[in-house]
Design an enzyme around this catalytic site. Structure first.
Site, PDB file in Angstrom:
ATOM      1  N   GLU A  67     -21.560 -38.995  -4.904  1.00  0.00           N
ATOM      2  CA  GLU A  67     -21.508 -39.589  -3.560  1.00  0.00           C
ATOM      3  C   GLU A  67     -21.788 -41.095  -3.526  1.00  0.00           C
ATOM      4  OE1 GLU A  67     -23.947 -37.354  -0.842  1.00  0.00           O
ATOM      5  OE2 GLU A  67     -22.804 -35.514  -1.139  1.00  0.00           O
ATOM      6  N   ASN A  94     -18.069 -32.851  -2.128  1.00  0.00           N
ATOM      7  CA  ASN A  94     -19.232 -32.334  -1.411  1.00  0.00           C
ATOM      8  C   ASN A  94     -18.881 -32.291   0.067  1.00  0.00           C
ATOM      9  OD1 ASN A  94     -20.426 -32.486  -3.891  1.00  0.00           O
ATOM     10  ND2 ASN A  94     -21.928 -34.063  -3.344  1.00  0.00           N
ATOM     11  N   ARG A 102     -24.916 -27.340 -12.101  1.00  0.00           N
ATOM     12  CA  ARG A 102     -24.719 -28.779 -11.932  1.00  0.00           C
ATOM     13  C   ARG A 102     -26.074 -29.430 -11.706  1.00  0.00           C
ATOM     14  NH1 ARG A 102     -23.661 -31.997  -6.923  1.00  0.00           N
ATOM     15  NH2 ARG A 102     -22.842 -33.993  -7.656  1.00  0.00           N
ATOM     16  N   TYR A 121     -20.110 -30.759   3.873  1.00  0.00           N
ATOM     17  CA  TYR A 121     -21.099 -30.092   4.733  1.00  0.00           C
ATOM     18  C   TYR A 121     -20.589 -29.896   6.155  1.00  0.00           C
ATOM     19  CZ  TYR A 121     -24.342 -30.521   0.921  1.00  0.00           C
ATOM     20  OH  TYR A 121     -24.933 -30.384  -0.305  1.00  0.00           O
ATOM     21  N   HIS A 124     -27.233 -39.531  -9.797  1.00  0.00           N
ATOM     22  CA  HIS A 124     -27.465 -38.965  -8.464  1.00  0.00           C
ATOM     23  C   HIS A 124     -28.579 -39.809  -7.828  1.00  0.00           C
ATOM     24  CE1 HIS A 124     -26.838 -35.019  -6.065  1.00  0.00           C
ATOM     25  NE2 HIS A 124     -27.544 -35.826  -5.279  1.00  0.00           N
ATOM     26  N   GLU A 181     -20.658 -29.454  -4.002  1.00  0.00           N
ATOM     27  CA  GLU A 181     -21.779 -29.138  -3.115  1.00  0.00           C
ATOM     28  C   GLU A 181     -21.245 -28.577  -1.812  1.00  0.00           C
ATOM     29  OE1 GLU A 181     -24.669 -32.230  -2.234  1.00  0.00           O
ATOM     30  OE2 GLU A 181     -24.651 -32.876  -4.333  1.00  0.00           O
TER      31      GLU A 181
HETATM   32  C1  FCB Z   1     -25.861 -34.505  -0.398  1.00  0.00           C
HETATM   33  C2  FCB Z   1     -26.621 -34.861  -1.650  1.00  0.00           C
HETATM   34  C3  FCB Z   1     -27.584 -33.820  -2.120  1.00  0.00           C
HETATM   35  C4  FCB Z   1     -28.284 -33.117  -0.977  1.00  0.00           C
HETATM   36  C5  FCB Z   1     -27.293 -32.672   0.077  1.00  0.00           C
HETATM   37  C6  FCB Z   1     -27.907 -31.944   1.236  1.00  0.00           C
HETATM   38  O1  FCB Z   1     -25.487 -35.656   0.255  1.00  0.00           O
HETATM   39  O2  FCB Z   1     -25.724 -35.146  -2.705  1.00  0.00           O
HETATM   40  O3  FCB Z   1     -28.481 -34.440  -3.012  1.00  0.00           O
HETATM   41  O4  FCB Z   1     -29.288 -33.897  -0.482  1.00  0.00           O
HETATM   42  O5  FCB Z   1     -26.573 -33.766   0.550  1.00  0.00           O
END
Ligand code: FCB
Length: 458
Positions: free
Chosen positions: A167, A293, A78, A295, A122, A365
């Site tokens: 995002e 995405n 990607r 985290y 992006h 992500e």
């Molecule tokens: C996301 C982004 C990516 C990267 C990660 C850690 O928000 O899409 O570009 O910076 O965080």
């Protein structure tokens, strides 16, 4: 170590990057200026004064990077197209040198048996379009659809998977409300308009790509997270933050309307004049997949009433909810300060499965920054391996529970330019020495290669 886990046949195992974070070559091949060039070169915006001028020099070293992907056993890669490489001032026919770069990259991937997964946006908007008003202006959505149509026409003979936006929450709210990302504005009304116009641009781009009849698989990537109140008194705050972060995007895309409570929460900030009749129908274009995405989870608290941000206040990304603060729970954190919370990924996937129409899901992500050190040509990033293993297990459990998850992309292939944090935060499976640009696969790269090759966890 637990039992062996296998993923469904054909599961996509990828890694992700983004143009401004890895390419460099910012003045080459006729590339125009982007808002990230302008922002990063503005003193005080990026830790250490770093910029993406050289980054990982992927623009020149893409062959070496594709060879690394092959070692990792990736099925998919990607990456994003830099809009100002293709349309230096944001309009008109595509710049041949810019297109040539992506065309060579795509061929190199296909020759290596790796499927390209393209993101059209992006965050590197051509600066010329920012000068004309940027995402808070409706015309930018039309400019984006035009760019998407041209890029898709040029590459869809070889690229099957197309993602419109990465995002949009971050682009709209970190860029226009909190101002810690390009273009660095602090105007909450503008941020709400930007969010709507990003979605509109997505919908218009979807209809352009469908009209081309290339049979592409088209979707969008959102940053999503469960939002929990820290205390009973924070319940309404959690609803508001969930509305801004998750439902503001999911509901128009998948249900065909902006969430009424969110419009209500921000009515005094922005009104809704920028939302025109018919927009929601355009945004609701059927998706072939939703990219997620993830985290960490958001836990939120406030000691105040719902508060509108005013110039002079501490910067805030939350229109109508400037009273919100994160509430850490004391879990282990990554170098970003983000709590490691794989259960949050499971809850998120189950919620999407439960509350929204059925749609193939991809984690586009997930990954972690750690303070890696290269010693004798080795990087022993045990914490990243543990992070990934825990999140893969959660994904596997979600699939067992009926969630239609089709693939997983680790962020990131390489250590790279982590936006406002510069090069200090390392997310890569592959270490990059920024003095020599030498690439060194970390232990996590070897771990991931076993996962991709066995389609599972040992
Ligand atoms: C996301 C982004 C990516 C990267 C990660 C850690 O928000 O899409 O570009 O910076 O965080």
């Amino acid at each position: 170590m637990g039992e062996q886990l296998r993923f469904p046949d054909g599961f996509a195992w990828g890694a992700a990057t983004a143009s401004y974070q890895v390419e460099g070559g910012v003045a080459e091949g006729g590339r125009g200026e982007s808002i990230w060039d302008r922002f990063a070169h503005t003193p005080g915006t990026i830790v250490g004064g770093d910029t993406g001028d050289v980054a990982c020099d992927h623009y020149h070293r893409y062959r070496e990077d594709v060879a690394l992907m092959r070692e990792l056993g990736l099925t998919h890669y990607r990456f994003s197209l830099a809009w100002p490489r293709l349309q230096p001032d944001g309009t008109g026919t595509l710049n041949p040198a810019g297109l040539d770069f992506y065309s060579r990259l795509v061929d190199e991937l296909l020759d290596s048996g790796i499927q390209p997964w393209v993101t059209l946006y992006h965050w590197d908007l051509p600066q010329a379009l920012e000068d004309a008003g940027g995402w808070p202006e409706r015309d930018t959505a039309h400019r984006f659809a035009d760019y998407a149509a041209r890029a898709h026409a040029a590459l869809s003979d070889r690229v099957q998977h197309w993602t419109t936006l990465n995002e949009p929450w971050v682009a709209a709210f970190l860029g226009h409300a909190e101002g810690v990302h390009a273009p660095g504005r602090r105007d909450h009304a503008a941020a709400m308009r930007a969010a709507h116009h990003l979605l509109l641009g997505h919908g218009l781009a979807m209809s352009e790509m469908r009209a081309a009849g290339a049979g592409s698989s088209c979707g969008i990537t959102l940053n999503l997270a469960p939002v929990d109140p820290a205390t009973e008194a924070d319940r309404d705050l959690a609803r508001r933050v969930d509305g801004l972060l998750n439902r503001q995007f999911l509901d128009p895309l998948l249900l065909g309307h902006h969430p009424a409570d969110v419009l209500d929460d921000v009515a005094d900030v922005t009104g809704s004049d920028h939302i025109r009749d018919g927009d929601e129908r355009i945004i609701n274009a059927p998706l072939d997949f939703l990219g997620i995405n993830y985290y960490t989870r958001q836990v939120v608290t406030s000691s105040d009433q719902p508060r509108i941000w005013r110039p002079g206040d501490e910067p805030s990304a939350w229109p109508g909810s400037a009273d919100m603060s994160p509430a850490p729970r004391g879990l282990p954190t990554t170098e970003m300060g983000w709590e490691v919370d794989p259960a949050g990924l499971g809850e998120l996937l189950e919620r999407l499965h439960r509350d929204y129409p059925a749609i193939p899901l991809y984690i586009t992500e997930n990954g972690a920054a750690y303070d890696d050190e290269r010693v004798d040509g080795q990087v022993h990033d045990r914490a990243r391996v543990d992070y990934l293993r825990a999140h893969f297990r959660t994904a596997h459990q979600a699939i067992a529970n009926g969630v239609d998850l089709r693939g997983y992309f680790v962020w990131s292939l390489l250590d790279n330019f982590e936006w406002a944090f510069g090069f200090g935060k390392r997310f890569g499976l592959v270490h990059v020495d920024y003095d020599t640009l030498t690439r060194t696969p970390k232990d996590s790269a070897r771990f991931y290669a076993e996962v991709t090759r066995s389609n599972g966890l040992a």
